[in-house]
Design a protein around this motif. Sequence first.
Motif, PDB file in Angstrom:
ATOM      1  N   PHE A  87       0.757  -1.170  -0.166  1.00 22.16           N
ATOM      2  CA  PHE A  87       0.028  -0.063   0.014  1.00 22.16           C
ATOM      3  C   PHE A  87       0.694   1.342   0.079  1.00 22.16           C
ATOM      4  CE2 PHE A  87      -2.849  -3.112   1.821  1.00 22.16           C
ATOM      5  CZ  PHE A  87      -3.908  -3.228   1.053  1.00 22.16           C
ATOM      6  N   LYS A  88       2.228   1.190  -0.540  1.00 21.88           N
ATOM      7  CA  LYS A  88       2.875   2.254  -0.490  1.00 21.88           C
ATOM      8  C   LYS A  88       2.338   3.433  -1.446  1.00 21.88           C
ATOM      9  CE  LYS A  88       5.928   0.456  -3.966  1.00 21.88           C
ATOM     10  NZ  LYS A  88       7.453  -0.268  -4.095  1.00 21.88           N
ATOM     11  N   PHE A  89       1.597   2.940  -2.378  1.00 21.16           N
ATOM     12  CA  PHE A  89       0.938   4.086  -3.147  1.00 21.16           C
ATOM     13  C   PHE A  89      -0.066   5.215  -2.451  1.00 21.16           C
ATOM     14  CE2 PHE A  89      -2.077   0.674  -3.416  1.00 21.16           C
ATOM     15  CZ  PHE A  89      -3.312   1.379  -3.035  1.00 21.16           C
ATOM     16  N   ALA A  90      -0.341   4.630  -1.019  1.00 26.31           N
ATOM     17  CA  ALA A  90      -1.327   5.498  -0.311  1.00 26.31           C
ATOM     18  C   ALA A  90      -0.591   6.832   0.170  1.00 26.31           C
ATOM     19  CB  ALA A  90      -1.758   4.571   0.689  1.00 26.31           C
ATOM     20  N   TRP A  91       0.531   6.781   0.478  1.00 26.75           N
ATOM     21  CA  TRP A  91       1.381   7.961   1.002  1.00 26.75           C
ATOM     22  C   TRP A  91       2.427   8.326   0.044  1.00 26.75           C
ATOM     23  CZ3 TRP A  91       1.985   2.971   3.489  1.00 26.75           C
ATOM     24  CH2 TRP A  91       3.123   2.553   3.253  1.00 26.75           C
ATOM     25  N   ALA A  92       2.297   7.937  -1.255  1.00 28.54           N
ATOM     26  CA  ALA A  92       3.453   8.503  -2.121  1.00 28.54           C
ATOM     27  C   ALA A  92       3.121   9.726  -2.700  1.00 28.54           C
ATOM     28  CB  ALA A  92       3.315   7.487  -3.452  1.00 28.54           C
ATOM     29  N   PRO A  93       1.635   9.952  -2.694  1.00 30.39           N
ATOM     30  CA  PRO A  93       1.434  11.470  -2.854  1.00 30.39           C
ATOM     31  C   PRO A  93       2.234  12.540  -1.904  1.00 30.39           C
ATOM     32  CG  PRO A  93      -0.629  10.282  -3.082  1.00 30.39           C
ATOM     33  CD  PRO A  93       0.549   9.447  -2.476  1.00 30.39           C
ATOM     34  N   ILE A  94       2.470  12.296  -0.793  1.00 31.07           N
ATOM     35  CA  ILE A  94       3.184  13.054   0.221  1.00 31.07           C
ATOM     36  C   ILE A  94       4.493  13.272  -0.187  1.00 31.07           C
ATOM     37  CG2 ILE A  94       3.661  13.257   2.544  1.00 31.07           C
ATOM     38  CD1 ILE A  94       1.211  11.477   3.607  1.00 31.07           C
ATOM     39  N   VAL A  95       5.065  12.331  -0.560  1.00 32.27           N
ATOM     40  CA  VAL A  95       6.442  12.395  -0.945  1.00 32.27           C
ATOM     41  C   VAL A  95       6.723  13.236  -2.088  1.00 32.27           C
ATOM     42  CG1 VAL A  95       8.553  11.125  -2.042  1.00 32.27           C
ATOM     43  CG2 VAL A  95       6.954  10.088  -0.248  1.00 32.27           C
ATOM     44  N   SER A 132       1.409  -0.675  -9.070  1.00 34.17           N
ATOM     45  CA  SER A 132       0.536  -1.542  -8.250  1.00 34.17           C
ATOM     46  C   SER A 132      -0.419  -2.114  -9.330  1.00 34.17           C
ATOM     47  CB  SER A 132      -0.283  -0.681  -7.350  1.00 34.17           C
ATOM     48  OG  SER A 132       0.493  -0.085  -6.520  1.00 34.17           O
ATOM     49  N   LEU A 133      -0.661  -1.317 -10.515  1.00 33.30           N
ATOM     50  CA  LEU A 133      -1.643  -2.083 -11.464  1.00 33.30           C
ATOM     51  C   LEU A 133      -1.163  -2.999 -11.942  1.00 33.30           C
ATOM     52  CD1 LEU A 133      -4.315  -1.554 -13.086  1.00 33.30           C
ATOM     53  CD2 LEU A 133      -2.989   0.026 -14.439  1.00 33.30           C
ATOM     54  N   TYR A 134       0.172  -2.944 -12.513  1.00 33.10           N
ATOM     55  CA  TYR A 134       0.842  -4.018 -13.641  1.00 33.10           C
ATOM     56  C   TYR A 134       0.878  -5.420 -12.854  1.00 33.10           C
ATOM     57  CZ  TYR A 134       5.504  -5.166 -11.961  1.00 33.10           C
ATOM     58  OH  TYR A 134       6.548  -5.491 -11.278  1.00 33.10           O
ATOM     59  N   ALA A 135       0.796  -5.474 -11.482  1.00 32.05           N
ATOM     60  CA  ALA A 135       0.774  -6.636 -10.817  1.00 32.05           C
ATOM     61  C   ALA A 135      -0.700  -7.168 -10.635  1.00 32.05           C
ATOM     62  CB  ALA A 135       1.676  -6.913  -9.657  1.00 32.05           C
ATOM     63  N   LEU A 136      -1.569  -6.399 -10.534  1.00 35.82           N
ATOM     64  CA  LEU A 136      -2.991  -6.949  -9.946  1.00 35.82           C
ATOM     65  C   LEU A 136      -3.454  -7.904 -10.907  1.00 35.82           C
ATOM     66  CD1 LEU A 136      -5.047  -6.433  -7.914  1.00 35.82           C
ATOM     67  CD2 LEU A 136      -6.013  -4.334  -9.355  1.00 35.82           C
ATOM     68  N   PRO A 137      -3.713  -7.670 -12.015  1.00 37.18           N
ATOM     69  CA  PRO A 137      -4.376  -8.842 -12.790  1.00 37.18           C
ATOM     70  C   PRO A 137      -3.619 -10.256 -12.801  1.00 37.18           C
ATOM     71  CG  PRO A 137      -4.125  -6.904 -14.140  1.00 37.18           C
ATOM     72  CD  PRO A 137      -3.389  -6.662 -12.962  1.00 37.18           C
ATOM     73  N   GLY A 138      -2.352 -10.403 -12.962  1.00 37.54           N
ATOM     74  CA  GLY A 138      -1.466 -11.424 -12.574  1.00 37.54           C
ATOM     75  C   GLY A 138      -1.807 -12.026 -11.298  1.00 37.54           C
ATOM     76  N   LYS A 139      -2.072 -11.304 -10.285  1.00 34.76           N
ATOM     77  CA  LYS A 139      -2.402 -11.876  -9.038  1.00 34.76           C
ATOM     78  C   LYS A 139      -3.713 -12.361  -8.819  1.00 34.76           C
ATOM     79  CE  LYS A 139       0.753  -9.041  -6.166  1.00 34.76           C
ATOM     80  NZ  LYS A 139       0.712  -7.854  -5.283  1.00 34.76           N
TER      81      LYS A 139
END
Length: 432
Positions: free
Chosen positions: A64-72, A370-377
Motif C-alpha cells: 500500500f505504499k501508493f497510499a502515501w506516495a502523494p505526500i512524497v 501497483s496496477l501492473y501486478a494486480l491482474p496477474g495476482k
Amino acid sequence: MTKPRLTIKSVLADRRVLLMLVFGFSSGLPFLLVFSTLSAWLRLAGVSRTEIGLLSYVALAYTFKFAWAPIVDAFDVPGLSRLLGRRRAWMVLAQLTVAAGLVGIALSDPAVSVTMTAAFALLVAFASATQDVVVDGWRIDAAPTERQGMMAAAYQLGYRLSLIAAGAGALYIADLAGWREAYLAMAALVAVGLVGTLVAPIVDRREGVEAPKGFTFAHAVVDPLRDLLDRKGWRIVLILLLVAFYRLPDFVAGVMANPLYVDMKFSMIEIANVSKLYGVWIGIAGAFAGGFALARFGLLPSLVFGALSSAGSNLMFAWLALRGYDLTLLTVSISIDNFAGGFAGTALIAYMSGLTGPGFAATQYALLSSLYALPGKIVGGLSGVMVDSFGYPTFFVLTSLVGIPVAILCLIVGREGARPEEPAAEPAGARA
C-alpha cells in the motif's frame, strides 16, 4: 539539430547508472531483515509459528505504499529539503529511519517482548517502502526514457546483492557473533545508501507544478490522476490495459512453474540449482539486455520484443510438460523464460516511467506499478483450476497467446511512454 544517438558506452559511463546500483542495494537491504531473516531469529527465540506468521503482515507497507506516495511528491521534509532537495531529503529521512529501526530490532529481545520487535520491524518496513517510492521518483526525474532501462537493470543487480547481504550475510554474522551484532551490522550498511544519496544530483522536476499550501486530498491524489488524464486523453484506457496485461503471461505461468517441475519428477536440488540460483542471474542478464536495447533501439521495439518473448517463452514449458523429465530442456526453458522476463520487466519499467509527469512521478509510478501486478495476482489464483481442467501443455500455450494482443497494444500506444528530453539536474550540494 539531430539529437545524437545513445550508445551503450555512453549509458554505462553515466554515473546515474552507478547510483541506481547503490540505491538498489539500499532498497533491498531492509526487505529480508523484516521477513525471512527476522523469522529465523524469532523462531530460535521461541516465538510461535502463529506469531511469526502474523508478523508477515508488515509486508502490507510495501503493498500500500501508493497510499502515501502523494505526500512524497507534494511536500518537503522540513529543513532537509532546502539543503538537499525534495527527493534526496526524503531518501535521507527514509534511510535514517530504516537504520534506527534496525538498531531498535537489534536492541530488542523477541523472547521477552516480541511486540517491541514487531513494532520496530513495522517501522523498518514503512520506511523501506517509502524509500522505494522516493528512489523510483528520483530515477524517473533523473533521466529520459532511453536510459531508464539500464538504470532499472542496475537497480535490480544492487537489490540482488543486498538480498545476499541481508540473507546469507546476516545469518553468518548471527551464527558467529549473535543476532544483535548481525542487525547492528546491517544498520551500518545503510551508510551505503546514504553516501549515494548525498552525492546524487538534485533532480526535482516540478516545472509548472504549483507548490501546495497545505495537505489536501485534491492536490495529493486527484491532481496526479488528472494530470495523467489531461496529458494522455482517451488513450489512457489503452495505456492502462497495456500496463495491466504486459506481464500477465509471466505472472500466471509462474504460479504453476514449480508444480510443473515437481510433477515432472525433478528433484528439489535440481529445481534449486537451475531455477533459484542459475535462473536468477539469467534474469539479471535479461534485465541488462533490456537496458542495452532501450539505449540502442529505443522504447517501442524493446517493448514489443519484451511482450512477445516473455509470453512466447511459456511455450518452452508446454514442451517440457509434453517431454517429461529432461534436465537439459529444463535448463533451456528456464534460461529463455528468465532472460525474456528480465528483458520485459526492464522495458515495462521504462514505459511506466515515461508515462509520469513532472512533479507527480512518485505518485503516478506507484499507482502504475501497483496496477501492473494486480491482474496477474487475480488470474494467478485460477491457474491451478486451468491446469486441472486443460493440463499443463494447453495451459502454457494459452498463456503465451496473451502476448499477441499485448504486442498490438504496444504498437498502438507504446510510444506514449517515450520521454526523450534530458531534465536539467542541479549539482550535488546545497540549494540556494
